[in-house]
Each structure stands twice: as C-alpha cells, then as structure tokens.
Design an enzyme around this catalytic site. Sequence first.
Site, PDB file in Angstrom:
ATOM      1  N   SER A   1       0.827  -1.210   0.000  1.00  0.00           N
ATOM      2  CA  SER A   1       0.000   0.000   0.000  1.00  0.00           C
ATOM      3  C   SER A   1       0.860   1.259   0.000  1.00  0.00           C
ATOM      4  O   SER A   1       0.370   2.350  -0.314  1.00  0.00           O
ATOM      5  CB  SER A   1      -0.921   0.011   1.221  1.00  0.00           C
TER       6      SER A   1
ATOM      7  N   TYR B   1      11.527   2.388   0.438  1.00  0.00           N
ATOM      8  CA  TYR B   1      10.758   1.143   0.428  1.00  0.00           C
ATOM      9  C   TYR B   1       9.611   1.222  -0.577  1.00  0.00           C
ATOM     10  O   TYR B   1       9.394   0.295  -1.379  1.00  0.00           O
ATOM     11  CB  TYR B   1      10.200   0.856   1.823  1.00  0.00           C
TER      12      TYR B   1
ATOM     13  N   ASN C   1      -1.097  -3.090   5.902  1.00  0.00           N
ATOM     14  CA  ASN C   1      -0.874  -3.261   7.344  1.00  0.00           C
ATOM     15  C   ASN C   1      -1.357  -4.613   7.856  1.00  0.00           C
ATOM     16  O   ASN C   1      -2.281  -4.702   8.657  1.00  0.00           O
ATOM     17  CB  ASN C   1      -1.556  -2.123   8.115  1.00  0.00           C
TER      18      ASN C   1
ATOM     19  N   VAL D   1       3.607  -2.174  14.177  1.00  0.00           N
ATOM     20  CA  VAL D   1       3.023  -1.481  15.317  1.00  0.00           C
ATOM     21  C   VAL D   1       2.196  -2.406  16.216  1.00  0.00           C
ATOM     22  O   VAL D   1       2.274  -2.309  17.455  1.00  0.00           O
ATOM     23  CB  VAL D   1       2.192  -0.262  14.845  1.00  0.00           C
TER      24      VAL D   1
END
Length: 322
Positions: free
Chosen positions: A121, A144, A173, A188
């Site tokens: 994404s 990246y 994610n 995270v």
Amino acid sequence: MNILITGGAGFIGSNLTEYFLEKGYEVVCLDNFATGHRHNIALFLEHPKYRLIEGDIRNLSDCQKAVEGIDYVLHQAALGSVPRSINDPITTNEVNVSGFLNMLTASRDAKVKRFVYAASSSTYGDSQGLPKVEEVIGKPLSPYAITKYVNELYADIFSKAYGIETIGLRYFNVFGRRQDPKGAYAAVIPKFVMQLMQYESPMINGDGLHSRDFTYIDNVIQMNELAMTTTNPEAVNTVYNTAFGDRTTLTQLVGLLKEYLALFDPKIAEVEVLHGPNRAGDIPHSLASIEKAKQLLGYAPKYAIQEGLQQAVAWYFSNLDK
C-alpha cells in the site's frame, strides 16, 4: 501442485506455508533468515510435503534452484519497513528490486505458471484520495515504497514481454499470529502488544489520528489463494488491494488492544499511552477499496480488525514470554 514460497520463514510466508500444507500442496520455502525465524517453520520441517532451501534471492543461482519443478510462486521475500529503508536504502533496493528481478527471471525461465507477489500500500505515496483504488497512485514517500512500485513495473513488463502471468497484492498493514514483536523495525501491532503485556507505555507517533486499514493474516491468505488459483483471464497481470476495507486510527487501535489484552491481564487496562513525533515517510491515512478484488477474484474478507485482534492477542498470550 508445487508451490514456492519465498520468505517462507517470515510472518506472512510461514502462515501461507501452514495453510497450503494443510490443503495438500507440495511447498518449497526459500529463506535466508535475515528477518524470518526458524521457530516459524519448526513444525513443518518433518512434513513429507515440505522442503526448505536456505538461500538468498539476491543470488540468481539460489532462485534458479528454488523454482525447479515449481508450478506457482508466492513471492513474499523482502526487506520491509519504511524506517529501515530510510536508514539503509541500498540494502532495501538490493533485496526488494534486484532480488525481485532475480526471482521473476528464474520463474520465467522455469516456465512457472503464475507469479504472485507481495506488493504494498506504500505505493500510493502522496495520493490524497480515499479509499485507495488500484489505478490511482501518487509519488512514493520512501525508498521502500519506490522498491515496491518498481516490482509492479517489472511484473507488468515481464507479463507483456515474456507471457508469464503475474499478480501483485498490495498489502495493507497485515497483522496476526507469528508477527515478530521484537527489533527496531517491528510492526506497530505486535510491538504494542508486547509493550502492553510488559506494562510499558506504547508510543504513538503523532496525535494518534493517523489511520490504517489493518488487515488480518487470514484475509491475506485468502487473497493469495484466489490470486494463485483464479481461472479468470481478466484477473491476471494486474494488482489488487489486499485489505479489509475499513480504517482505524492509532488511538482506536491502542484502545482495542488494551481492551482485549485486559481480558487476560486486567492490569493492562491501566497502562498509559505516550505520544511522540510523526515518523518520516509515513502517510497520514490509508483505506483500501477492495471492489476490484471482489469483482475479479471473488474476494470476501472474513476478519475485521476487531475479530483479527482478538485472535492475535490470544495467540500472543499463548506464545510470547511475558
């Protein structure tokens, strides 16, 4: 059918391995254990349909060895993390671009039926529109992101010039079981889980209002299987958002984590949350349109963030040293 999973000892790769072994596929894993872990594949080593090749995608000969007799490639091997790429753009490029090209070339030469690869994404870059649709991207915001966009360009050229079928999955994610909570570049969710389990205050970058389309691992497995097995000619040689199609702020995320973790350990509910500066290269908001995947692949994600987090938290409590 024979599947090669590159990065098969990593978080996503090992989950794909487990799933396809259970379905009766022959699975070859290629990994150099730079970011993957041997404990992720320990359960597979004695499986009669599993084979491990310890090698590096930066070496063409390792890629050629790995694709021998392979029908489908699920290419997960990469150096992830925006901050890592900012700190070390050269290694990120060597793995994510040169390594990708090696795998694509080896797969072409071995007449692999289809090459499914992990896109990102991050390719949407500074694009402001929400939700993100596959055909509208912005300028990359990190090394990246550049590498993952270059992957898409190479895949497109190889499908047009050489006829190899390719499908890119832009992961949003991803989280779930086996995701590593340790290290400077931990994602995270596992990082926050480990901190909360140790009664340490998690640090949110920014005001906590940045949002992400957090995607549970089982949704990602579903997308890989659909991409690998689709017989729809219109569904190949393109890219798809791989997400749930909803967004959660970081503040909401921590609230959910504390709620679910407190079911196992009530003291976690009392842990305070800290705020730090925004992180370089981060986009403020991310939300995927999954209409293309629904229409062309029949994608139907089963896990929203709440269900996924509950599953992930239970796994971490059973498998992490507290």
